[in-house]
Design a protein around this motif. Sequence first.
Motif, short mmCIF file in Angstrom:
data_model
loop_
_atom_site.label_atom_id
_atom_site.label_comp_id
_atom_site.label_asym_id
_atom_site.label_seq_id
_atom_site.Cartn_x
_atom_site.Cartn_y
_atom_site.Cartn_z
N ALA A 1 20.05 115.51 67.27
CA ALA A 1 19.65 116.77 66.64
C ALA A 1 20.86 117.68 66.47
O ALA A 1 21.03 118.33 65.43
CB ALA A 1 18.58 117.46 67.47
N VAL A 2 21.74 117.74 67.50
CA VAL A 2 22.93 118.57 67.42
C VAL A 2 23.86 118.07 66.32
O VAL A 2 24.39 118.86 65.51
CB VAL A 2 23.66 118.60 68.78
N LEU A 3 24.08 116.75 66.24
CA LEU A 3 24.95 116.18 65.21
C LEU A 3 24.39 116.47 63.81
O LEU A 3 25.15 116.82 62.90
CB LEU A 3 25.10 114.67 65.43
N SER A 4 23.07 116.34 63.66
CA SER A 4 22.46 116.61 62.36
C SER A 4 22.64 118.06 61.96
O SER A 4 22.94 118.38 60.81
CB SER A 4 20.97 116.27 62.40
N ALA A 5 22.46 118.97 62.93
CA ALA A 5 22.62 120.39 62.64
C ALA A 5 24.05 120.70 62.20
O ALA A 5 24.28 121.50 61.29
CB ALA A 5 22.24 121.22 63.86
N ARG A 6 25.03 120.05 62.84
CA ARG A 6 26.44 120.25 62.45
C ARG A 6 26.65 119.82 61.00
O ARG A 6 27.31 120.50 60.22
CB ARG A 6 27.36 119.45 63.36
N ARG A 7 26.14 118.62 60.66
CA ARG A 7 26.33 118.10 59.30
C ARG A 7 25.65 118.97 58.25
O ARG A 7 26.18 119.19 57.16
CB ARG A 7 25.80 116.67 59.20
N LEU A 8 24.41 119.45 58.58
CA LEU A 8 23.65 120.22 57.62
C LEU A 8 24.18 121.64 57.47
O LEU A 8 24.14 122.22 56.38
CB LEU A 8 22.17 120.28 58.05
N GLY A 9 24.69 122.20 58.56
CA GLY A 9 25.16 123.57 58.55
C GLY A 9 24.07 124.54 58.99
O GLY A 9 22.92 124.40 58.60
N PHE A 10 24.46 125.49 59.81
CA PHE A 10 23.50 126.46 60.33
C PHE A 10 23.21 127.54 59.30
O PHE A 10 24.07 127.82 58.46
CB PHE A 10 24.03 127.07 61.64
N PRO A 11 22.03 128.18 59.37
CA PRO A 11 20.93 127.96 60.31
C PRO A 11 20.07 126.77 59.91
O PRO A 11 20.02 126.39 58.72
CB PRO A 11 20.13 129.26 60.20
N VAL A 12 19.37 126.20 60.91
CA VAL A 12 18.49 125.06 60.65
C VAL A 12 17.10 125.36 61.21
O VAL A 12 16.90 126.31 61.97
CB VAL A 12 19.03 123.76 61.28
N VAL A 13 16.18 124.50 60.82
CA VAL A 13 14.82 124.52 61.36
C VAL A 13 14.61 123.23 62.14
O VAL A 13 15.01 122.15 61.67
CB VAL A 13 13.76 124.63 60.24
N GLU B 1 16.34 120.27 59.68
CA GLU B 1 16.65 120.48 58.26
C GLU B 1 17.20 121.87 58.03
O GLU B 1 17.00 122.78 58.84
CB GLU B 1 15.43 120.22 57.39
N ARG B 2 17.90 122.00 56.89
CA ARG B 2 18.44 123.30 56.52
C ARG B 2 17.33 124.32 56.35
O ARG B 2 16.27 124.02 55.83
CB ARG B 2 19.22 123.19 55.20
N GLN B 3 17.61 125.53 56.79
CA GLN B 3 16.63 126.60 56.61
C GLN B 3 16.86 127.27 55.26
O GLN B 3 17.98 127.67 54.94
CB GLN B 3 16.74 127.63 57.73
N LEU B 4 15.79 127.38 54.49
CA LEU B 4 15.87 128.04 53.19
C LEU B 4 15.10 129.35 53.25
O LEU B 4 14.01 129.41 53.81
CB LEU B 4 15.27 127.14 52.10
N PRO B 5 15.64 130.41 52.67
CA PRO B 5 14.93 131.70 52.67
C PRO B 5 13.75 131.68 51.70
O PRO B 5 13.72 130.88 50.76
CB PRO B 5 16.01 132.69 52.21
N VAL C 1 13.96 120.40 47.59
CA VAL C 1 13.55 120.32 49.00
C VAL C 1 14.78 120.54 49.87
O VAL C 1 15.91 120.26 49.45
CB VAL C 1 12.90 118.96 49.34
N PRO C 2 14.62 121.00 51.10
CA PRO C 2 15.77 121.18 51.99
C PRO C 2 16.28 119.83 52.51
O PRO C 2 15.49 118.92 52.76
CB PRO C 2 15.20 122.03 53.12
N ARG C 3 17.58 119.72 52.67
CA ARG C 3 18.15 118.51 53.25
C ARG C 3 17.81 118.46 54.74
O ARG C 3 17.77 119.49 55.42
CB ARG C 3 19.67 118.47 53.06
N GLY C 4 17.57 117.24 55.26
CA GLY C 4 17.25 117.12 56.67
C GLY C 4 17.19 115.67 57.11
O GLY C 4 17.27 114.75 56.29
N THR C 5 17.05 115.46 58.42
CA THR C 5 16.99 114.12 58.99
C THR C 5 15.93 114.09 60.09
O THR C 5 15.51 115.12 60.61
CB THR C 5 18.34 113.71 59.61
#
Length: 421
Positions: A259-271, A310-314, A247-251
């Motif tokens: 949301a911005v802090l989570s995106a930084r930790r997860l790494g772009f691109p995100v959903v 959460e991280r975007q997965l292809p 599953v993709p990592r997310g919060t």
Amino acid sequence: MRVLERSIYRGPNLFSALPMIRIQIDLGTLEHWPTDRLPGFSGGLIALLPGLADHGCSYRAPGGFVRRLHDGTWLGHVVEHVAIEMQRLSGGDVTRGKTRSVKGRPGCYNILYHYRDEAVGVAAGAHALRMAAALLPADLARVDGIDLLGVPAADDPLDIGAIADELRAMLRSAALGPTTRALVEEARRRGIPAVRLDDRSLVQFGLGSRQRRIRASMTGRTSLIGAELAGNKHEAKRLLAEAGLPVPRGTVVREAEEAVLSARRLGFPVVVKPLAGNHGRGVTTDVRDEEAVMLAFARAARHGRSVVVERQLPGADHRILVVDGKVVAVAERMPARVFGDGLHRIEQLIEFVNEDPRRGVGHENALTRIVPDAALLATLARRGRTLGSVPLPGEEVRLRDTAKSFRRRHCDRSHRQDPSV
């Protein structure tokens, strides 16, 4: 004429095995005025509704109803056929009807006709009554008691186009989603009665002690706990992870800054999406910078306080339909897109795609019309495009972040599912 009663039969009834609407009327003076005694009435009616020429009526062949008009039939019978034809013009597949005199009550008739949607069926009957009255001589052109049907009068009772548009709009607003519609059509194909119970896709299959209810693909046998878990994206993902599935990592966050802090930790691109949502509402994919995260959070927060980042997965997006523990259909869901030809602007390419007869408004057809709304414009802007851009020949232009349309990948032929699912 006077309307005396109205009934809606949702299953087998005294008059038919089909769902029927019954309107009881008293013709009054019109009992002495069959159609062959009304100068210009039959010709005016056929001119308004040419499709009536296809009605077989008791002769069971095209032209049968027109023959009855010229030979002389009563207004109740006319209203029956007009109500059926108005439903057909609006997209309702109905053909069955009958009109019978009420025993011991001269001039009183039960008008009965099949319907697919209750509200549209009743409205078609009300408009049919007003239409028939409008074609009568002025001293006979009156319908009392029509308020019993609860349908406002049209501005012009003879404006067939406007009335048909009104009925189509009613059908669109009440249309079942593709999954529910496929199940309902399959039930009817198998001879199982299917009755819609509310405006939120609650449907009953069967009657009496053997009846079952569904909402979309959820049945009365679906576990409440399972349904609640499926509605919580984060919790469902946690349980899948515990079962060893990737599953993709997310919060889950409640503030844009989180949301911005989570995106930084997860790494772009995100959903970014609502915690409990469906149909792609409020979902933004391919979010690649902090400003885009803020905008995506605002969009998702309109659909609920809690938002998932959460991280975007292809990969491909699939919807799987399982009936009684067996996979019966799999659909690949694709975001709206157009392909360039080097000549036309994106807005023109959208118009060409919308000409596909399979596309409609909302759930009325298998595919949805592409509407250039704010979300579509934002998707284009992120890719440096506008509606006026001209893509290169063969170039794919994504118009949405999330999927609305379907392409069937597998279907168990024993179930013969609708190709939209």
